[in-house]
Design a protein around this motif. Structure first.
Motif, short mmCIF file in Angstrom:
data_model
loop_
_atom_site.label_atom_id
_atom_site.label_comp_id
_atom_site.label_asym_id
_atom_site.label_seq_id
_atom_site.Cartn_x
_atom_site.Cartn_y
_atom_site.Cartn_z
N PRO A 76 0.82 -1.21 0.00
CA PRO A 76 0.00 0.00 0.00
C PRO A 76 0.86 1.26 0.00
N TYR A 83 -3.24 5.31 -2.15
CA TYR A 83 -3.82 4.09 -1.61
C TYR A 83 -5.29 4.34 -1.28
N LEU A 85 -8.71 2.99 0.49
CA LEU A 85 -9.21 2.05 1.48
C LEU A 85 -10.39 1.27 0.91
N GLN A 89 -13.99 0.31 5.13
CA GLN A 89 -13.12 1.14 6.00
C GLN A 89 -13.48 2.62 5.90
N CYS A 106 -6.05 5.83 6.32
CA CYS A 106 -5.31 5.43 5.12
C CYS A 106 -3.82 5.35 5.44
N ASP A 108 -2.45 4.73 8.19
CA ASP A 108 -2.17 3.59 9.06
C ASP A 108 -1.89 2.31 8.27
N GLU A 109 -2.39 2.24 7.05
CA GLU A 109 -2.23 1.03 6.22
C GLU A 109 -0.90 1.04 5.47
N SER A 148 0.69 7.49 12.89
CA SER A 148 1.48 6.94 11.78
C SER A 148 2.04 8.06 10.90
#
Ligand code: LR7
Ligand code: MN
Length: 582
Positions: A76, A83, A85, A89, A106, A108-109, A148
């Protein structure tokens, strides 16, 4: 005979050996002169040298930190790609966007060590920088940032800076109240073995004072400030440090790429051949302008740094002691805004300079809105805090003539209490700083082309309809949009209308114009300060001199448009009412 042959062959061998040695000596000599040329002394005007040796091949060596190879990583957001989601989500995404002004769900992924696009000019790979660049503290101040997002900033600095130059990453928490930032951060940064340091404010100070504190606490010779939602790009640091290494009074600024606040896509801010620099309009809004030829023509290569009057504020490098000698930021500036101008004017007028560095790229997340309030600091103040900051800055650094342009563009600022600036003026005279006229002529010479001197206002305040006693209002819409009529609130803002001596009707940095659809908020024509409007003080009508019609309010629909003038019609009569800060 046999002896003779042996003797001869021995002799020819000796000759061959001597010849060989000779060849080797010549070769070594040639090599050594070649080395002399590459062992450049870095005294050039840019403290760096463009070499055409193949890159990327150095991990470090000279001051470079070019990667050995560009990794193709899957995942991702890798490569700086957007990216998206999954549908299920979407709730988390919406929730985090309203909490942080960006899609932290987003983020966080996406890996904290993700790869991004190398957006630099291709020339940038070939610069050699000095080996002994100054040690550097990267200072990141934050207030309630997404976990993040903050940590990706830290990881990118650790991953893409030469370890021998990077002294520390100094995190300064401006009194965040999010649980993870309060509790887990100390534990998390242990993995960096002391390279990442965390200090916290014991009360909310705002970003300006928090940065000044960071500068005092930092251990590096140079400090670099970053916002807490950035990703630094390939070999970003050496090009920022080289001009400071050459001259400690240079402040350097990276070129700022965009990171999308919804998808975290990393996007280059502009294409290869264009360069921009920081300027301002007279309401002190930050603007960027294509770099004038006068500036570009002083350089040999397109990737060299160039001078800039100012900067956006968040991302820059400066010698730490020099910053402190300049008094850091004016401690009277509160929370957010204007500090970029204060520092820029101070640097230029007091003998330093600002350079933008095309080979240093840093991505920044532009948020959809500001997710935090200004806290207790703002409540103590009467009036809009950012305008108060601007007033302190212009009262300290502008000459009288230019102060007038600011008060024309921001008329309520005249009545705001900016506090005491004695210390700032004392600093200015102690450092024997030049006046603003010098700055305008020698540094910011492109400003007046874009934003000419402002004619005085004939009127400013609310523009009230005599018929319905309501006020002209932009409704906060972006141009082009129809103007509306609203209850008069007396706060100014979207109802603060200015009519200048050259017939321009303005609201903030925008202009009021008219077309077939009606009376509209529009972009002012760049480089002009005049307009079509003529106000009649006796009949209270507002005439459009080109269309030869007047501003009229529709009695039923409240629509605003141009109508044949009728001086006896209350729906065409307008009164300006001056307002004061509440
Ligand atoms: O009270 C606060 N305390 C803080 O520590 C408010 C903010 N902050 C932190 C915040 O967490 C962030 O890390 O300060 C940093 C900057 O705040 P932002 O991201 O809300 O500011 P911004 O990006 O909206 O605004 C720009 O203008 C500001 C004016 O004071 C600062 O100079 C910002 O650093 C600046 N950002 C940039 O220059 C990035 C490029 C954007 C442009 C143009
Ligand atoms: Mn920011």
């Amino acid at each position: 005979m046999v002896y003779m042959r042996q003797y001869l062959s021995r002799k020819s061998r000796t000759i061959r050996i001597i010849f060989g040695i000779l060849l080797l000596v010549i070769l070594m000599y040639l090599l050594s002169t070649y080395n002399k040329e590459t062992n450049y002394t870095f005294d050039s005007p840019i403290a760096a040298r463009l070499s055409h040796r193949e890159r990327p091949k150095l991990v470090s060596g000279l001051g470079n930190f070019e990667p050995k190879q560009i990794d193709e990583v899957e995942g991702p957001g890798e490569g700086g790609k957007p990216y998206h989601l999954r549908q299920d989500q979407q709730n988390d995404a919406d929730q985090s966007e309203s909490e942080y002004g960006m899609n932290v769900a987003c983020s966080d992924e996406i890996s904290l060590d993700r790869t991004i696009l190398d957006t630099r000019l291709s020339e940038c790979k070939h610069w050699d920088y000095p080996e002994n660049l100054p040690s550097t503290s990267v200072i990141i101040v934050f207030h309630n940032e997404g976990w993040s997002v903050l940590l990706r900033t830290v990881h990118s600095v650790i991953n893409r800076s030469p370890p021998n130059i990077l002294k520390e990453v100094l995190l300064v928490d401006d009194f965040s109240d999010k649980e993870n930032l309060k509790g887990r951060l100390e534990g998390y940064i242990e993995q960096f073995n002391g390279k990442v340091r965390l200090i916290r404010n014991s009360q909310r100070e705002g970003l300006i004072r928090t940065r000044s504190r960071g500068a005092k606490e930092a251990k590096g010779e140079v400090i670099v400030f970053l916002d807490a939602h950035c990703e630094v790009n390939t070999n970003w640091l050496p090009p920022l440090l080289a001009p400071i290494y050459r001259d400690r009074t240079v402040m350097t600024v990276p070129v700022i790429d965009g990171i999308d606040h919804k998808t975290f896509e990393y996007r280059p801010v502009y294409g290869e051949d264009r360069h921009f620099r920081g300027i301002f309009e007279w309401g002190m809004l930050y603007k960027e302008n294509e770099v004038p030829q006068r500036e570009l023509s002083t350089r040999k290569h397109n990737s060299e740094p160039y001078k800039s009057p100012t900067h956006a504020g968040g991302l820059f490098a400066i010698n730490r002691e020099y910053f402190l000698e300049l008094g850091a930021y004016d401690p009277g500036l509160l929370v957010w805004g204007g500090e970029n101008f204060e520092l820029s004017f101070k640097i230029w007028q007091c003998g330093g300079s600002i350079e933008w560095v095309p080979c240093s790229r840093v991505g920044h997340v532009y948020r959809s809105f500001m997710p935090y309030n200004f806290g207790k600091l703002a409540q103590k103040k009467k009036g809009p805090l950012i305008t108060i900051n601007y007033k302190r800055v212009i009262e300290t650094w502008f000459d009288d003539k230019y102060k007038e342009y600011f008060y024309t563009r921001e008329p309520m600022a005249r009545f705001l209490d900016m506090g005491d600036i004695t210390d700032q003026l004392a600093l200015k005279s102690r450092l024997k700083c030049k006046n603003f006229q010098w700055f305008m002529e020698n540094v910011a010479y492109d400003v007046l082309d874009k934003y000419p001197e402002l004619p005085p206002n004939i009127h400013f305040g609310e523009m009230r309809s005599v018929a319905v006693s309501k006020c002209l209002d932009t409704l906060g819409h972006a141009p082009p949009s129809l103007m509306a009529i609203q209850h008069c609130h007396g706060f100014g803002n979207n109802q603060l209308i200015r009519l200048n001596a050259k017939g321009q009707l303005g609201v903030g940095e925008r202009c009021i114009e008219a077309d077939a659809q009606g009376i509209k908020l529009a972009f002012c024509r760049m480089g002009t300060v005049d307009g079509p409007w003529l106000y009649d003080e006796n009949t209270h009508t507002m005439l459009h001199r080109v269309h030869k019609k007047c501003i009229a309010l529709h009695p039923q629909t409240s629509h605003l448009s141009l109508m044949p003038c009728d001086i006896n019609n209350a729906y065409q009569q307008w009164i300006f009412k001056e307002i004061r800060p509440k």
